[in-house]
Motif scaffolding. Structure first.
Motif, PDB file in Angstrom:
ATOM      1  N   PRO A  23       0.845  -1.217   0.000  1.00 26.39           N
ATOM      2  CA  PRO A  23       0.000   0.000   0.000  1.00 26.39           C
ATOM      3  C   PRO A  23       0.868   1.250   0.000  1.00 26.39           C
ATOM      4  O   PRO A  23       1.958   1.263   0.584  1.00 26.39           O
ATOM      5  CB  PRO A  23      -0.799  -0.130   1.306  1.00 26.39           C
ATOM      6  CG  PRO A  23       0.023  -1.036   2.160  1.00 26.39           C
ATOM      7  CD  PRO A  23       0.686  -2.005   1.219  1.00 26.39           C
ATOM      8  N   PRO A  24       0.411   2.312  -0.607  1.00 25.29           N
ATOM      9  CA  PRO A  24       1.220   3.551  -0.691  1.00 25.29           C
ATOM     10  C   PRO A  24       1.370   4.212   0.695  1.00 25.29           C
ATOM     11  O   PRO A  24       0.457   4.190   1.504  1.00 25.29           O
ATOM     12  CB  PRO A  24       0.418   4.437  -1.644  1.00 25.29           C
ATOM     13  CG  PRO A  24      -0.983   3.925  -1.533  1.00 25.29           C
ATOM     14  CD  PRO A  24      -0.874   2.444  -1.311  1.00 25.29           C
ATOM     15  N   GLY A  25       2.545   4.800   0.935  1.00 23.59           N
ATOM     16  CA  GLY A  25       2.790   5.546   2.170  1.00 23.59           C
ATOM     17  C   GLY A  25       3.245   4.723   3.347  1.00 23.59           C
ATOM     18  O   GLY A  25       3.471   5.251   4.436  1.00 23.59           O
ATOM     19  N   GLN A  26       3.375   3.392   3.151  1.00 25.75           N
ATOM     20  CA  GLN A  26       3.766   2.560   4.297  1.00 25.75           C
ATOM     21  C   GLN A  26       5.184   2.877   4.736  1.00 25.75           C
ATOM     22  O   GLN A  26       5.488   2.912   5.933  1.00 25.75           O
ATOM     23  CB  GLN A  26       3.638   1.084   3.925  1.00 25.75           C
ATOM     24  CG  GLN A  26       3.921   0.140   5.103  1.00 25.75           C
ATOM     25  CD  GLN A  26       3.542  -1.284   4.803  1.00 25.75           C
ATOM     26  OE1 GLN A  26       2.871  -1.541   3.827  1.00 25.75           O
ATOM     27  NE2 GLN A  26       3.970  -2.194   5.657  1.00 25.75           N
ATOM     28  N   ALA A  27       6.082   3.123   3.808  1.00 27.82           N
ATOM     29  CA  ALA A  27       7.459   3.459   4.171  1.00 27.82           C
ATOM     30  C   ALA A  27       7.512   4.786   4.915  1.00 27.82           C
ATOM     31  O   ALA A  27       8.254   4.946   5.891  1.00 27.82           O
ATOM     32  CB  ALA A  27       8.327   3.512   2.908  1.00 27.82           C
ATOM     33  N   ALA A  28       6.721   5.751   4.482  1.00 27.56           N
ATOM     34  CA  ALA A  28       6.703   7.050   5.154  1.00 27.56           C
ATOM     35  C   ALA A  28       6.190   6.925   6.583  1.00 27.56           C
ATOM     36  O   ALA A  28       6.704   7.543   7.516  1.00 27.56           O
ATOM     37  CB  ALA A  28       5.841   8.040   4.369  1.00 27.56           C
ATOM     38  N   ARG A  29       5.137   6.073   6.762  1.00 32.70           N
ATOM     39  CA  ARG A  29       4.615   5.885   8.112  1.00 32.70           C
ATOM     40  C   ARG A  29       5.635   5.200   9.010  1.00 32.70           C
ATOM     41  O   ARG A  29       5.782   5.535  10.189  1.00 32.70           O
ATOM     42  CB  ARG A  29       3.316   5.082   8.058  1.00 32.70           C
ATOM     43  CG  ARG A  29       2.121   5.866   7.539  1.00 32.70           C
ATOM     44  CD  ARG A  29       0.829   5.117   7.775  1.00 32.70           C
ATOM     45  NE  ARG A  29       0.751   3.869   7.011  1.00 32.70           N
ATOM     46  CZ  ARG A  29       0.305   3.771   5.771  1.00 32.70           C
ATOM     47  NH1 ARG A  29      -0.118   4.859   5.151  1.00 32.70           N
ATOM     48  NH2 ARG A  29       0.271   2.615   5.157  1.00 32.70           N
TER      49      ARG A  29
END
Length: 715
Positions: free
Chosen positions: A201-207
């Motif tokens: 899912p998009p944004g998982q690394a940022a979270r």
């Protein structure tokens, strides 16, 4: 196969040489392509597998490398463990199988690869690729090899950090074509990416990055809070334990984090509790706590048992008590102290004696101060003089008074009995004098007169020299007493023994001596003749005479090399004793001055007189700082207790007033506690001793029956 059979087995079998080494080796091995350059992934194994597509094999390969590179390289085959052998053999078989499949699809286009950050963020995702690496079949036997797949999955769990270290190899794009056959294993082409491979899912690394940053911020915040707590303790500002728990609780709950999803902490941080009282040396704890004030120290006692023991230490309370109540010495020679200091017993050096209950002493002093503010003293009356009592002085053992009846009386401060009466033969008091007088309702002691009784006759003393007129003034220290009289002279008395012995009579004035002062060097006398005489204390020789007043000099006060005087001409003057010059004048607004006081630090001059007020002047500039509210009559007496911040004034209006030294505001008025004028009023930390025209001495005791008050009495 010459690559494998022409070389001796080595621990570095599966570690190929670098590009430059490979070029050098190509001339000796004709089967190797001299122009082929190895990628970064080939530096780990002679057979390259796309770890981006099959991340489980990275840990297997790394485990095999760790076996090959074990430090026991002295003996090759004997040093390899059984586990390492199995991993190496299984890995070769899988690579051989993958090499065969990759050759068949070498011409196919390379599919889109999954995101590296997604694999790193969620390496154990339940959504697996369609190709199950754990169920690959061996190309020789055709049997599934579940044990090898299980080992790969277990390695992924235990060596998640190895994926990050090998991450750079997964970013490199392998060649779409390469050597086939025997050399295909050196540059295999990965199989096509399944079409249904899951995309993170998009944004998982940022979270995940935000979670790591917030956890790091919270850890740093807790460290700062611990440092602030220790710093606050060392500076005297103590952070209560329940407040600190609230701070830690807020920190752990993640207050202030802006993540889009909640972050669960994987680690359980155990808060480190540091009790400085428990770990610091007792001397340092005492020094730190000694800088607190008494209310803060009392709160400190409630923190814990260790803090209670440290905060109730007599060493701590000694510092707090003396810092609050010990009088300061500003000038030399030290001025004579009126009354007691109220700081307990002293040793032979004049220092506080050990073993005193400083906490009880502090409570007693504070109780006495509250009674001063609440105007709640008790009255003690001393009867014996038969006429006006003009002057007095007292300490913690005795009171000495001088009267118009031409006698000097010494009173015991403990039981208020008259110990000694000094006068001429014609001054012996008559029986039944004085008569009964009205007393205040707050009277607790009324010592009757012993005049004319056997006990009274026993205490009457006729010395070799004595005054034959009114005793108008007196002052004493530990060695001598000086009295001034209407007979124009002063007598110096030796008071070191039980008998007061006259030493010398000072003559030189042409009128009555109205006031005297003394220190270690000088004796000062002032007179109705408008002059001031300065005498040498050792030789009793007159050093000089100060002139300049145009009326009777009613009062003098000595501070070091400076002298202040007040006169009926309405001016107070400041004198330099060495030069004999007047250096400053302090005029009243109207009429004459009857009383004067010089502060212990020689910075301020107070004066009072016929205009019914008390003036406060700056001694250096001469500026008038304030004028107190008016008495109802002449201000006959003044006393300044600068250390306790009180000014005591006595007036012809039969009142005693207590005012604030800094502002001049009156906070205590005691009217009609005597039946006539107040002629003298002086005080110490717990009492006022006043004398009146009605022949009595009055004590206003603010420490009467106060708990622990006896601990304040000096030796």
């Amino acid at each position: 196969m010459t690559l494998h059979h022409n070389h001796k087995a080595s621990l570095l079998t599966h570690r190929p040489k670098t590009s430059s080494a490979a070029l050098d080796d190509a001339s000796g091995h004709g089967g190797f392509n001299a122009h082929m350059k190895r990628t970064a992934s080939q530096t780990f194994s002679a057979q390259h597998v796309d770890h981006g597509a099959y991340p489980q094999l990275a840990s297997v390969q790394e485990g095999m490398m760790r076996v090959d590179y074990a430090p026991s390289h002295a003996s090759h085959s004997s040093s390899l463990s059984r586990t390492g052998t199995v991993l190496k053999t299984g890995y070769k078989q899988i690579c051989r199988r993958l090499s065969t499949s990759s050759s068949a699809s070498s011409s196919a286009s390379v599919p889109r690869r999954p995101s590296l950050s997604g694999l790193l963020d969620n390496p154990l995702s339940s959504r697996k690729p369609s190709m199950d690496v754990g169920r690959l079949q061996h190309h020789d036997s055709g049997m599934p090899t579940p044990t090898l797949a299980d080992a790969a999955v277990t390695a992924v769990h235990s060596r998640f950090s190895s994926l990050k270290r090998l991450g750079s190899t997964r970013h490199r794009r392998p060649a779409t074509s390469g050597p086939s056959g025997e050399y295909a294993r050196y540059n295999p082409v990965p199989p096509p990416m399944p079409a249904n491979y899951p995309v993170p899912p998009p944004g998982q690394a940022a979270r995940a990055a935000a979670a790591a940053a917030n956890n790091e911020r919270l850890l740093q915040k807790r460290e700062v809070e611990e440092q602030q707590q220790t710093r606050a303790f060392l500076s005297g500002t103590l952070l209560c334990s329940h407040d600190m728990d609230d701070v830690i609780k807020d920190s752990e709950s993640g207050v202030g984090m802006q993540c889009s999803s909640p972050i669960a902490r994987a680690d359980s941080v155990q808060e480190k509790k540091f009790d400085p009282v428990q770990y610091l040396p007792a001397e340092i704890v005492t020094m730190v706590l000694s800088n607190l004030d008494a209310p803060s120290l009392i709160k400190t006692e409630q923190v814990s048992k260790n803090w209670y023991e440290a905060a109730t230490s007599p060493h701590v309370w000694k510092h707090i008590f003396l810092r609050r109540f010990e009088p300061e010495v500003h000038v030399q020679p030290e001025p004579i102290m009126m009354g007691g200091a109220g700081i307990g017993k002293l040793d032979s050096r004049g220092k506080s004696a050990p073993g005193q209950d400083w906490c009880t002493m502090y409570k007693a002093r504070m109780t006495i101060n509250r009674r001063w503010k609440g105007c709640n003293p008790n009255a003690i009356y001393l009867n014996g003089h038969t006429d006006s009592v003009y002057c007095c002085q007292f300490d913690e053992d005795k009171i000495i008074t001088g009267s118009r009846d031409r006698t000097i009386r010494v009173w015991d401060m403990k039981d208020y009995k008259c110990l000694k009466v000094i006068g001429g033969p014609s001054s012996r008091p008559q029986p039944n004098t004085p008569g009964p007088l009205e007393m205040h309702t707050q009277m607790v002691k009324n010592k009757p007169s012993m005049n004319g009784t056997r006990e009274g006759d026993a205490i009457y003393q006729v010395p070799e020299d004595y005054h034959e007129a009114s005793i108008l003034c007196l002052q004493y220290d530990n060695e001598i007493m000086v009295t001034g009289s209407s007979d124009f002279t002063c007598i110096v008395w030796d008071i070191t023994g039980s008998d007061y012995v006259p030493l010398h009579r000072l003559t030189g004035h042409s009128a009555g001596v109205l006031d005297v002062a003394l220190d270690d060097k000088h004796i000062i006398s002032c007179s109705k003749d408008a002059t001031i005489n300065v005498w040498d204390r050792k030789t009793f020789r007159r050093v000089r005479t100060l002139t300049g007043h145009r009326g009777p000099v009613n009062a003098v006060q000595l501070r070091g090399n400076l002298l202040v005087s007040a006169s009926g001409d309405g001016v107070a003057k400041l004198w330099n004793l060495e030069s004999g010059q007047c250096i400053k004048e302090f005029p009243s607004q109207d009429r004459g001055l009857a009383a004067v006081e010089f502060s212990d630090d020689a910075k301020y001059v107070l004066a009072g007189g016929n205009d019914h007020v008390v003036y406060k002047f700056d001694a250096m500039t001469g500026q008038l700082l304030y004028t107190s509210p008016k008495h109802g009559g002449l201000v006959r007496s003044l006393f300044l207790d600068a250390h306790n911040g009180r000014v005591v004034s006595g007036s012809y209006d039969q009142s005693i007033r207590i005012a604030d030294y800094a502002t001049g505001e009156t906070f205590g008025t005691y009217e009609n506690w005597t039946t006539s004028w107040i002629l003298s009023a002086k005080s110490d930390y717990r009492r006022v001793v006043a004398t009146s025209q009605d022949g009595r001495a009055l004590i206003l005791d603010f420490g009467w029956e106060t708990e622990g008050v006896n601990t304040l009495i000096g030796s």
